[in-house]
Design a protein around this motif. Structure first.
Motif, short mmCIF file in Angstrom:
data_model
loop_
_atom_site.label_atom_id
_atom_site.label_comp_id
_atom_site.label_asym_id
_atom_site.label_seq_id
_atom_site.Cartn_x
_atom_site.Cartn_y
_atom_site.Cartn_z
N LYS A 87 -21.45 105.46 86.38
CA LYS A 87 -21.53 105.28 87.84
C LYS A 87 -21.89 103.82 88.14
N PRO A 88 -21.14 103.15 89.00
CA PRO A 88 -21.51 101.76 89.33
C PRO A 88 -22.90 101.73 89.97
N ALA A 89 -23.71 100.75 89.55
CA ALA A 89 -25.08 100.65 90.08
C ALA A 89 -25.09 100.42 91.58
N GLU A 90 -23.98 99.87 92.10
CA GLU A 90 -23.91 99.56 93.53
C GLU A 90 -23.79 100.82 94.39
N ALA A 130 -17.03 94.20 92.72
CA ALA A 130 -16.58 92.99 93.43
C ALA A 130 -16.73 93.13 94.95
N GLY A 131 -17.22 94.29 95.40
CA GLY A 131 -17.41 94.51 96.84
C GLY A 131 -16.10 94.77 97.57
N GLN A 132 -15.05 95.18 96.83
CA GLN A 132 -13.74 95.36 97.47
C GLN A 132 -13.44 96.80 97.86
N VAL A 133 -14.19 97.75 97.31
CA VAL A 133 -13.99 99.16 97.67
C VAL A 133 -15.34 99.82 97.90
N ARG A 134 -15.41 100.57 98.98
CA ARG A 134 -16.60 101.40 99.21
C ARG A 134 -16.15 102.64 99.98
#
Ligand SMILES: NC(=O)c1ccc[n+]([C@@H]2O[C@H](COP(=O)([O-])OP(=O)(O)OC[C@H]3O[C@@H](n4cnc5c(N)ncnc54)[C@H](OP(=O)(O)O)[C@@H]3O)[C@@H](O)[C@H]2O)c1
Length: 321
Positions: free
Chosen positions: A114-117, A285-289
């Motif tokens: 799981k991405p930490a973000e 990279a902050g490109q998908v949420r």
């Protein structure tokens, strides 16, 4: 363990909370203690057994897997003897049948760290949508920088991720959705947003290099009118009827494609860790949420599914276990 169980196909009322045995862990499986699970159309199809055609795989009269749910995030509780590279306690997310439960067992090849973000809730709603969205944009649409991309159904689970992945690929994205989704599609980064209740995006005045038809009801001949002469159409979804779910459009596209200059493709998304690893890079990279909607405790799964079926929630619905 506590799980949501259904002994017959049907709507939200077929779901009950019961105590059942933990799933067995196969040689290549990981057992995940579920923290959150996504409530999405994928789970809905397994629950209702519609389109009926899918029952050839999921069980003709009753569901083969009694516990619904396909997308989850949680912590690894055990691993099979052939599993490598995943350890007990690790935070993961992925796909597996029976996610509406305290534990789900699934092959190692369907999970990724799981991405930490992302919170567990955010991660849980992503796999179902991301498999279809990433594979549509990258593998089947082969979207390149500067191309004009049309995403039909852009405010939904799959479409909202497809818009972001296409933007990340450097495309100029036009999003099509209803009045309620306009703001969300713009927030996802779409360059242009079209309300399908007010404008006909197939009137031939605009042409796109790639059309991703995520919520398919538009006839192929109209979609082709909006496609550049050598453009690529990728049909992702179809909810047209209860028997074959609009498969006639998919079949039509497959038959027609060899005879026209435009490329007309259909695909069934693969649930694989590779796609999740690609997603992790985009998330980091902050490109998908994902955009979260209401959350419900596991025992209220029937209410969560009823909300999805009513179409009243904006954002993705999640179950907290
Ligand atoms: N190929 C595969 O392997 C694969 C994998 C996953 C999903 N799917 C399919 O993909 C489809 C979409 O799933 P989803 O979970 O993203 O659904 P969803 O979350 O319900 O989203 C549906 C989207 O379609 C829009 N929409 C509704 N009617 C429309 C119309 N007449 N014209 C244009 N847009 C319309 C909705 O906008 P408003 O709400 O604003 O009206 C919304 O943006 C489903 O058919 C699903 O079965 C296929």
């Amino acid at each position: 363990m506590k799980a949501i169980v259904q002994d017959q196909y049907g709507g939200a009322s077929t779901l009950t909370a019961q105590d059942v045995a933990r799933p067995a862990v196969g040689d290549d499986d990981v057992l995940v203690q579920v923290v959150a699970a996504g409530v999405d159309r994928g789970a809905l199809h397994f629950m209702t057994g519609r389109p009926y055609l899918m029952r050839l795989g999921t069980g003709l009269r009753v569901p083969k897997v009694r516990v619904p749910g396909v997308s989850f995030a949680g912590r690894v509780a055990a691993v099979g003897p052939h599993v490598a590279g995943i350890v007990v306690g690790e935070e993961v997310y992925g796909a597996g049948r029976g996610a509406y439960a305290e534990y789900v067992a699934t092959p190692q090849g369907k999970v990724a760290p799981k991405p930490a973000e992302l919170s567990f809730e955010e991660a849980a709603v992503l796999p179902y949508a991301a498999f279809a969205a990433l594979q549509a944009v990258r593998d089947h649409g082969r979207v390149r920088p500067g191309e004009r991309v049309l995403v039909v159904g852009a405010s939904g689970a799959v479409g909202s991720i497809a818009v972001q992945v296409a933007e990340a690929a450097g495309a100029e994205v036009t999003a099509v959705c209803g009045p309620r989704g306009q703001r969300l599609a713009a927030e996802m980064g779409a360059d242009v947003v079209i309300d399908y209740t007010r404008e006909d995006f197939t009137d031939g005045s605009r042409h796109y290099d790639v059309i991703l038809d995520v919520f398919g009801r538009t006839p192929i001949r109209r979609l082709r009118r909006a496609l550049a002469p050598r453009g690529r159409l990728v049909i992702v979804g179809g909810e047209a009827d209860r028997w074959i779910g609009g498969l006639q459009r998919q079949l039509g596209a497959m038959v027609l494609s060899p005879f026209v200059r435009q490329s007309l493709r259909v695909f069934v998304a693969k649930e694989n860790a590779d796609t999740l690893h690609q997603l992790n890079e985009l998330v980091t990279a902050g490109q998908v949420r994902p955009v979260l909607g209401p959350s419900y405790p596991l025992v209220k799964a029937a209410d969560a599914v009823a909300t999805l079926q009513a179409g009243s929630a904006s954002g993705r619905i999640v179950l907290m276990v």
